[in-house]
Enzyme design. Structure first.
Site, PDB file in Angstrom:
ATOM      1  N   CYS A   2       0.842  -1.196   0.000  1.00  0.00           N
ATOM      2  CA  CYS A   2       0.000   0.000   0.000  1.00  0.00           C
ATOM      3  C   CYS A   2       0.876   1.245   0.000  1.00  0.00           C
ATOM      4  O   CYS A   2       1.946   1.261   0.599  1.00  0.00           O
ATOM      5  CB  CYS A   2      -0.941   0.080   1.187  1.00  0.00           C
ATOM      6  SG  CYS A   2      -2.037  -1.305   1.388  1.00  0.00           S
ATOM      7  N   ARG A  27       3.438  -0.313  -5.029  1.00  0.00           N
ATOM      8  CA  ARG A  27       3.256  -0.824  -3.664  1.00  0.00           C
ATOM      9  C   ARG A  27       1.892  -1.488  -3.474  1.00  0.00           C
ATOM     10  O   ARG A  27       1.631  -2.091  -2.428  1.00  0.00           O
ATOM     11  CB  ARG A  27       3.378   0.321  -2.666  1.00  0.00           C
ATOM     12  CG  ARG A  27       4.803   0.732  -2.458  1.00  0.00           C
ATOM     13  CD  ARG A  27       4.877   1.794  -1.394  1.00  0.00           C
ATOM     14  NE  ARG A  27       6.207   1.820  -0.861  1.00  0.00           N
ATOM     15  CZ  ARG A  27       6.534   1.373   0.337  1.00  0.00           C
ATOM     16  NH1 ARG A  27       5.623   0.866   1.126  1.00  0.00           N
ATOM     17  NH2 ARG A  27       7.766   1.430   0.741  1.00  0.00           N
ATOM     18  N   TRP A  71      -3.174  -2.484  -1.448  1.00  0.00           N
ATOM     19  CA  TRP A  71      -2.949  -3.918  -1.638  1.00  0.00           C
ATOM     20  C   TRP A  71      -3.778  -4.578  -0.543  1.00  0.00           C
ATOM     21  O   TRP A  71      -3.468  -4.461   0.636  1.00  0.00           O
ATOM     22  CB  TRP A  71      -1.461  -4.225  -1.476  1.00  0.00           C
ATOM     23  CG  TRP A  71      -1.120  -5.654  -1.753  1.00  0.00           C
ATOM     24  CD1 TRP A  71      -0.792  -6.191  -2.952  1.00  0.00           C
ATOM     25  CD2 TRP A  71      -1.036  -6.719  -0.811  1.00  0.00           C
ATOM     26  NE1 TRP A  71      -0.524  -7.530  -2.814  1.00  0.00           N
ATOM     27  CE2 TRP A  71      -0.674  -7.884  -1.509  1.00  0.00           C
ATOM     28  CE3 TRP A  71      -1.260  -6.824   0.577  1.00  0.00           C
ATOM     29  CZ2 TRP A  71      -0.519  -9.118  -0.883  1.00  0.00           C
ATOM     30  CZ3 TRP A  71      -1.111  -8.050   1.196  1.00  0.00           C
ATOM     31  CH2 TRP A  71      -0.736  -9.180   0.458  1.00  0.00           C
ATOM     32  N   ASN A  97      -1.899   2.126   6.177  1.00  0.00           N
ATOM     33  CA  ASN A  97      -1.161   0.914   5.802  1.00  0.00           C
ATOM     34  C   ASN A  97      -0.963   0.091   7.066  1.00  0.00           C
ATOM     35  O   ASN A  97      -0.677   0.666   8.116  1.00  0.00           O
ATOM     36  CB  ASN A  97       0.238   1.242   5.270  1.00  0.00           C
ATOM     37  CG  ASN A  97       0.192   1.848   3.896  1.00  0.00           C
ATOM     38  OD1 ASN A  97      -0.860   1.862   3.268  1.00  0.00           O
ATOM     39  ND2 ASN A  97       1.325   2.348   3.439  1.00  0.00           N
ATOM     40  N   GLY A  98      -1.029  -1.209   6.952  1.00  0.00           N
ATOM     41  CA  GLY A  98      -0.811  -2.049   8.139  1.00  0.00           C
ATOM     42  C   GLY A  98      -2.079  -2.794   8.498  1.00  0.00           C
ATOM     43  O   GLY A  98      -3.042  -2.846   7.734  1.00  0.00           O
ATOM     44  N   GLU A 470      14.975 -19.684  -7.436  1.00  0.00           N
ATOM     45  CA  GLU A 470      14.671 -18.310  -7.854  1.00  0.00           C
ATOM     46  C   GLU A 470      13.964 -18.326  -9.221  1.00  0.00           C
ATOM     47  O   GLU A 470      12.995 -17.593  -9.439  1.00  0.00           O
ATOM     48  CB  GLU A 470      15.967 -17.482  -7.904  1.00  0.00           C
ATOM     49  CG  GLU A 470      15.859 -16.103  -8.545  1.00  0.00           C
ATOM     50  CD  GLU A 470      14.932 -15.126  -7.831  1.00  0.00           C
ATOM     51  OE1 GLU A 470      14.434 -15.440  -6.732  1.00  0.00           O
ATOM     52  OE2 GLU A 470      14.671 -14.054  -8.403  1.00  0.00           O
ATOM     53  N   LYS A 474      10.262 -16.828 -10.079  1.00  0.00           N
ATOM     54  CA  LYS A 474       9.998 -15.824 -11.138  1.00  0.00           C
ATOM     55  C   LYS A 474       8.866 -16.270 -12.047  1.00  0.00           C
ATOM     56  O   LYS A 474       7.962 -15.502 -12.348  1.00  0.00           O
ATOM     57  CB  LYS A 474      11.245 -15.577 -12.000  1.00  0.00           C
ATOM     58  CG  LYS A 474      12.348 -14.744 -11.401  1.00  0.00           C
ATOM     59  CD  LYS A 474      12.075 -13.263 -11.276  1.00  0.00           C
ATOM     60  CE  LYS A 474      11.593 -12.951  -9.892  1.00  0.00           C
ATOM     61  NZ  LYS A 474      12.576 -12.555  -8.920  1.00  0.00           N
ATOM     62  N   GLU A 477       5.531 -16.180 -10.118  1.00  0.00           N
ATOM     63  CA  GLU A 477       4.932 -14.878  -9.809  1.00  0.00           C
ATOM     64  C   GLU A 477       4.564 -14.086 -11.061  1.00  0.00           C
ATOM     65  O   GLU A 477       3.631 -13.298 -11.033  1.00  0.00           O
ATOM     66  CB  GLU A 477       5.815 -14.048  -8.868  1.00  0.00           C
ATOM     67  CG  GLU A 477       7.072 -13.495  -9.469  1.00  0.00           C
ATOM     68  CD  GLU A 477       7.840 -12.589  -8.491  1.00  0.00           C
ATOM     69  OE1 GLU A 477       9.067 -12.580  -8.572  1.00  0.00           O
ATOM     70  OE2 GLU A 477       7.221 -11.903  -7.673  1.00  0.00           O
ATOM     71  N   HIS A 493      14.683 -38.633  -4.984  1.00  0.00           N
ATOM     72  CA  HIS A 493      14.104 -38.794  -3.640  1.00  0.00           C
ATOM     73  C   HIS A 493      12.639 -38.380  -3.605  1.00  0.00           C
ATOM     74  O   HIS A 493      12.117 -38.072  -2.529  1.00  0.00           O
ATOM     75  CB  HIS A 493      14.933 -38.002  -2.625  1.00  0.00           C
ATOM     76  CG  HIS A 493      16.360 -38.439  -2.585  1.00  0.00           C
ATOM     77  ND1 HIS A 493      16.754 -39.600  -1.970  1.00  0.00           N
ATOM     78  CD2 HIS A 493      17.476 -37.904  -3.127  1.00  0.00           C
ATOM     79  CE1 HIS A 493      18.065 -39.758  -2.126  1.00  0.00           C
ATOM     80  NE2 HIS A 493      18.527 -38.733  -2.825  1.00  0.00           N
ATOM     81  N   LYS A 592       5.037  -4.627  -4.067  1.00  0.00           N
ATOM     82  CA  LYS A 592       6.493  -4.558  -4.075  1.00  0.00           C
ATOM     83  C   LYS A 592       7.118  -4.728  -2.692  1.00  0.00           C
ATOM     84  O   LYS A 592       8.030  -5.495  -2.518  1.00  0.00           O
ATOM     85  CB  LYS A 592       6.936  -3.236  -4.711  1.00  0.00           C
ATOM     86  CG  LYS A 592       8.443  -3.105  -4.886  1.00  0.00           C
ATOM     87  CD  LYS A 592       8.992  -4.120  -5.866  1.00  0.00           C
ATOM     88  CE  LYS A 592      10.480  -4.040  -6.064  1.00  0.00           C
ATOM     89  NZ  LYS A 592      10.995  -5.229  -6.751  1.00  0.00           N
TER      90      LYS A 592
END
Ligand code: F6R
Length: 597
Positions: A2, A27, A71, A97-98, A470, A474, A477, A493, A592
């Protein structure tokens, strides 16, 4: 997570706030809104979607306003749940925010499904002509985290801001006639070069030309520190690229040069980190981070063990604070965070500091909460990373970790000669990245070929294992493909059972000394009618029956290969997302910087 923006001064507040929100949209971008106080009334506009939806023009001439880009945490994405929120009596407007964790304890008749509306009502109930005091009293009743900006309908000159766990800064114009509030200095106009970072537990009463900051629980005012802010790294726009992600991927040679700039001793036998002064000899390193930053820590573990020759481990920051982690005297905790605001990493650092560990940070954002909390660290200087998926920040972190390994190694057994060899190889890295960027054009053809894949496994040994996870992150997402990364040796395994007809694997195999091992694992996969995109380095001739497609990276020492090998994976994920017409800069459900737990 946010974005908050506020303005009080002599310009049109709506436009100022709109411009700020546009810069903050990375954000959070599921809904947005702006409130101004105009002739004794709130004028509020809220929309579902990113700040573009708000339209930068308004016929209001109001000079005070606050805005938010959201967000979602509480409540679904709709106009009703978008911020700002207004108290039931219509006097208080808030952006938040929060998370107010005890919101359920208050019995208000709410219009939205958000905890933020509870806060607006609490402040309205506490108001007796002093907004700052009302905010302080209301905040005493809430548990959780917040960064807030609040206005009262009858006080068209004041915004009150407060913070606990969610960043806020106050920007002041050169002639003191305008004040801005932002959740990120990046959003401030370029002419604003004086900034105050609000600390946890502080409340600020902000008018155009005067400012008071005090502790929420004491109402005792204290003098605040004004810091300079450097806008030289501001991203501006996409500079001709269609997406920030592509721009940031292609900026990697520059980001890596900036990470190294001024950090080698004159004779190139040691590393200079001006921001680190350790009180004890480092005997062990523990990396903390989340997501991509955690993967950087995982590469860091391999680097510290192989270059510095001391033990290293890595923990998810989000787990570290909930478990007992035995450490020994001389443990150095290295917190990695591009944004410097990730709440999980921030709180893990607090926990480590409470246990009296040496803690340093690697962050990209100067004066971010983590940088200030650790007080010792290494700035990445990679320039702002706007696209939600991390690219240049990751490779810049890896470059710094190579330097950190040399730095610590020199305090142990790493000889001058060896250090000099590492540094000379490292200095060739930007050129190797440029070469890698050139060969990545074929990733577009590859993504077109595999565009309908529903799942994918990423495999690699040793330094390539963190890159496998990684790469999986990518693709997950950006292109929403269900992916997993494994150490290649783990295949037998369990995961091999899920490698069947037409399964897709990306196999990272650039290491010369692991060639035979990798050939044999790749054959096992291909024998099950599966498909492999192999990533290797020039000079390694894999038999044709071990892959469907192959990408050759330039030759590089094994400890630098992760930095090169991740680049085709970044491109592949980006092109896959684009082939589905997904928004690559703003993947669904993500934001972000993650400033809520
Ligand atoms: C993935 C990504 C995230 C972040 C994670 C930590 O592309 O960007 O996984 O790496 O949220 O963020 P920072 O580094 O800001 O602490």
């Amino acid at each position: 997570m946010c974005g908050i923006f506020g303005y009080v001064g002599n310009k049109t507040a709506y436009t100022e706030v709109y411009d700020g929100l546009k810069k903050l949209e990375y954000r959070g971008y599921d809904s947005c809104g702006i409130s101004v106080i105009d002739k004794g009334k709130f004028r509020t506009i809220k929309k579902v979607g990113a700040p573009d939806e708000l339209n930068g023009k308004s016929n209001s001439k109001a000079t005070i306003g606050i805005g938010h880009t959201r967000w979602a945490t509480h409540g679904v994405v709709n106009v009703k749940n978008a911020h700002p929120h207004i108290s039931k009596d219509g006097t208080i407007v808030i952006v938040h925010n929060g998370v107010v964790e005890n919101a359920h304890q208050f019995d208000y008749d709410l219009k939205s499904d958000t905890d933020s509306e509870v806060l607006a009502n609490l402040i309205a109930d506490e108001y007796t002509l002093d907004l700052g005091k009302a905010v302080s009293r209301a905040l005493e009743k809430v548990e959780g985290t917040y960064g807030i900006a609040v206005m009262h309908r009858d006080d068209p000159k004041t915004i009150v801001a407060a913070r606990r766990g969610s960043p806020l800064c106050i920007g002041i114009s050169g002639d003191n006639s305008e004040t801005y509030i932002a959740s990120d200095t990046y959003a401030l106009p370029p002419e604003i070069s004086r900034v105050i970072y609000l600390e946890d537990g502080h409340v600020a009463t902000i008018a155009a030309d005067n400012l008071h900051i005090y502790k929420a629980d004491q109402a005792v005012e204290f003098s605040h520190k004004i810091t300079g802010v450097d806008h030289k790294y501001n991203a501006g726009d996409r500079e001709g690229y269609t997406t920030f992600l592509e721009k940031e991927i292609r900026e990697q040679p520059v980001a890596i040069r900036n990470a190294m700039r001024g950090r080698f001793s004159k004779d190139f036998t040691n590393i200079l980190f001006g921001g680190i002064k350790l009180r004890k000899k480092v005997r062990r390193v523990l990396f903390l981070g989340c997501g991509t930053a955690y993967h950087a820590g995982l590469v860091g573990k391999y680097l510290i063990e192989s270059i510095a020759g001391i033990p290293a481990s890595v923990e998810y920051a989000s787990e570290y604070k909930y478990k007992n982690t035995p450490t020994e005297d001389g443990t150095l905790i290295v917190a990695i965070s591009q944004s410097g605001e990730t709440i999980d990493t921030l709180t893990a650092i607090e926990e480590a500091q409470a246990q009296d560990h040496m803690v340093i940070s690697i962050t990209n954002v100067v004066a971010s909460s983590i940088a200030r909390l650790t007080n010792m660290g290494i700035y990445q200087h990679a320039g702002p990373e706007i696209s939600v998926a991390s690219s240049k920040a990751f490779t810049s972190q890896l470059t710094i970790l190579v330097m950190l390994a040399i730095y610590i190694g020199r305090k142990h057994n790493l000889s001058k000669v060896q250090a000099k060899r590492y540094i000379s190889q490292l200095r060739k890295l930007p050129a190797l990245i440029e070469k890698t960027l050139d060969i990545c054009t074929e990733c577009k053809t590859l993504s077109a070929k595999w565009t309908s894949m529903k799942s994918c496994k990423f495999l690699g040994r040793q330094f390539m294992y963190p890159i496998a996870i990684e790469g999986a992150l990518k693709l997950k997402e950006l292109a929403y493909v269900d992916c997993h990364g494994y150490p290649a040796g783990e295949l037998k395994h369990g995961p091999l059972a899920a490698v069947g007809y037409h399964a897709m694997c990306v196999y990272l195999a650039p290491q010369k000394e692991l060639f035979e091992k990798n050939v044999s694992t790749m054959k096992e996969i291909m024998a099950r009618d599966s498909h492999i995109i192999a990533i290797t380095q020039e000079g390694l001739d894999f038999p044709e029956d071990t892959y469907d497609n192959i990408i050759y990276l330039p030759k590089a020492p094994d400890y630098l290969q992760p930095i090169l090998a991740v680049i085709p994976l970044q491109f592949f994920s980006m092109y896959m997302a684009q082939s589905h017409q997904y928004n690559v800069d703003r993947p669904r459900h993500l934001a972000k910087s993650v400033t809520v737990e």
